[in-house]
Design an enzyme around this catalytic site. Sequence first.
Site, mmCIF file in Angstrom:
data_model
loop_
_atom_site.group_PDB
_atom_site.id
_atom_site.type_symbol
_atom_site.label_atom_id
_atom_site.label_comp_id
_atom_site.label_asym_id
_atom_site.label_seq_id
_atom_site.Cartn_x
_atom_site.Cartn_y
_atom_site.Cartn_z
ATOM 1 N N GLY A 81 4.317 -7.170 4.003
ATOM 2 C CA GLY A 81 4.245 -6.661 2.594
ATOM 3 C C GLY A 81 2.607 -5.852 2.493
ATOM 4 O O GLY A 81 2.135 -5.843 1.027
ATOM 5 N N LYS A 82 2.264 -5.446 3.495
ATOM 6 C CA LYS A 82 1.010 -4.756 3.461
ATOM 7 C C LYS A 82 0.963 -3.361 2.783
ATOM 8 O O LYS A 82 0.424 -2.639 2.344
ATOM 9 C CB LYS A 82 0.048 -4.900 4.520
ATOM 10 C CG LYS A 82 -0.396 -6.413 4.859
ATOM 11 C CD LYS A 82 -1.067 -6.320 6.391
ATOM 12 C CE LYS A 82 -1.728 -7.530 6.559
ATOM 13 N NZ LYS A 82 -2.276 -7.511 7.872
ATOM 14 N N VAL A 83 2.355 -2.747 3.410
ATOM 15 C CA VAL A 83 2.519 -1.317 3.158
ATOM 16 C C VAL A 83 3.959 -1.349 2.661
ATOM 17 O O VAL A 83 4.910 -2.026 2.933
ATOM 18 C CB VAL A 83 2.476 -0.560 4.680
ATOM 19 C CG1 VAL A 83 3.324 0.732 4.379
ATOM 20 C CG2 VAL A 83 1.066 -0.657 4.966
ATOM 21 N N ASN A 101 0.695 -1.284 -0.098
ATOM 22 C CA ASN A 101 -0.065 -0.099 0.013
ATOM 23 C C ASN A 101 0.911 1.136 -0.078
ATOM 24 O O ASN A 101 1.897 1.318 0.651
ATOM 25 C CB ASN A 101 -0.682 0.017 1.305
ATOM 26 C CG ASN A 101 -2.233 0.748 1.201
ATOM 27 O OD1 ASN A 101 -2.928 0.640 0.178
ATOM 28 N ND2 ASN A 101 -2.318 1.459 1.850
ATOM 29 N N ALA A 133 2.717 -3.279 9.483
ATOM 30 C CA ALA A 133 2.051 -4.037 8.294
ATOM 31 C C ALA A 133 3.299 -4.089 6.911
ATOM 32 O O ALA A 133 3.056 -4.722 6.199
ATOM 33 C CB ALA A 133 1.123 -2.952 7.682
#
Length: 385
Positions: A309-311, A281, A305
């Site tokens: 690998g979410k951010v 993200n 996060a």
Amino acid sequence: MPHRSPGAPGHRGGNYLSGKVIKYYRPKGSAEVRHLIDHGFQAFNAGRLSEACNIFTEKMMLPEHETTVGLTIAGALTPAGLGGCVIEVIERGLVDFIISTGANLYHDLHYALNFSLHRGSPFLDDVELYEEGIIRIYDVLFPATVLLETDKYIRDFLVRSKLSGAMSTSEFHYRLGLDLMEQNPGCEEYSVVAHAAKSGVPIYTSSPGDSSIGMNIAYHELMNGSTLMIDPNRDVNEVCAIILAAKKNGCVILGGGSPKNFYLQGQPTLWEVYGIPKGGNDYFIQFTTDQVVWGGLSGATPAEAVSWGKVNPGVLPDTVVSYVDSTIAFPLFCEYAVGSEHNRRPRKELVHKREALVADLLEQAKKVGDEKPIQDEPAEIDRHR
Ligand SMILES: NC(=O)c1ccc[n+]([C@@H]2O[C@H](COP(=O)([O-])OP(=O)(O)OC[C@H]3O[C@@H](n4cnc5c(N)ncnc54)[C@H](O)[C@@H]3O)[C@@H](O)[C@H]2O)c1
């Protein structure tokens, strides 16, 4: 805790529904509020709120960034009258899709159907309320008949619409929104569900069984033999496909709860499951009362996060958490956004593009599958080790 026992000052006695009717507040872009946020909110969580306003208006909304924005909603925000802020950002194209608890969508229907919720007090005698048939959400009061009538509308809609088979929550909410507008023309001005349908903004629910909408769908299956089935797999793939198609991704997270993760898991679904690295993200804004120290996802920071690998690790300066009640933060944030230079964007109308986006996801995922090297046969496991 600000607790007063029933009967203490603040107890209204009797006429519980005499408080003002709660109406959806629509932000107007007040210059005074913008001035306060720019010049008065300088440190601590006010400083973070000011930062959030800047990230949103000066980065996420820049036309060249074409950021696809997901808004997640937890906590009882529509009963508290915040639906007007959501309608305003939908109408202006400032958010492209929504993930909400079912409760917020269910309680939005009261507004659409012209039932009244009232301002009250959190310090009432709940046994007395129960005896008087009054429901309390903290300091919001309404008669239980509002629930019964809203439930009746949902069940009538299910019968009238003849919806059947498996469908995503976005499809279900879209159909519900269209029906609301048909039954109550003009209600899109005071209903999030209706306005989202009108504007082509998909609304997802991360736990479809967990609200009175889900409860009435369950009733419809048991009592009427309906085959309508909410299919979370479709939701997962649609959200993932929307994120994949975006040039940049950004979120505004109100509260925490499962809507927060349902948004953020889109990136791991891409890299971990489909083998498509999207990079995480790009922008992250959260208003929450949840603390990081308890270890839960609701209070987890954007930095945490990153490890999932979410951010995107390179964008931490474009992430911010403001620890503040979202019934205070979100109206201020929306006033700021509406009064800013980039206060309107062409709407993406993603509700009408879901099928094509999922087809793209499938195509890209198949390509990854075709390119994967053929794995050697796993070596036999030495069970005596
Ligand atoms: N009749 C119904 O349909 C009904 C009614 C109530 C709740 N529910 C269901 O119960 C579940 C939980 O509901 P919920 O979201 O109201 O509660 P919740 O307590 O689970 O809150 C969700 C998250 O938002 C945070 N939060 C809540 N209020 C906040 C505020 N004012 N400011 C900042 N952060 C805040 C919480 O700390 C938490 O992280 C949902 O899945 C919902 O659909 C259903």
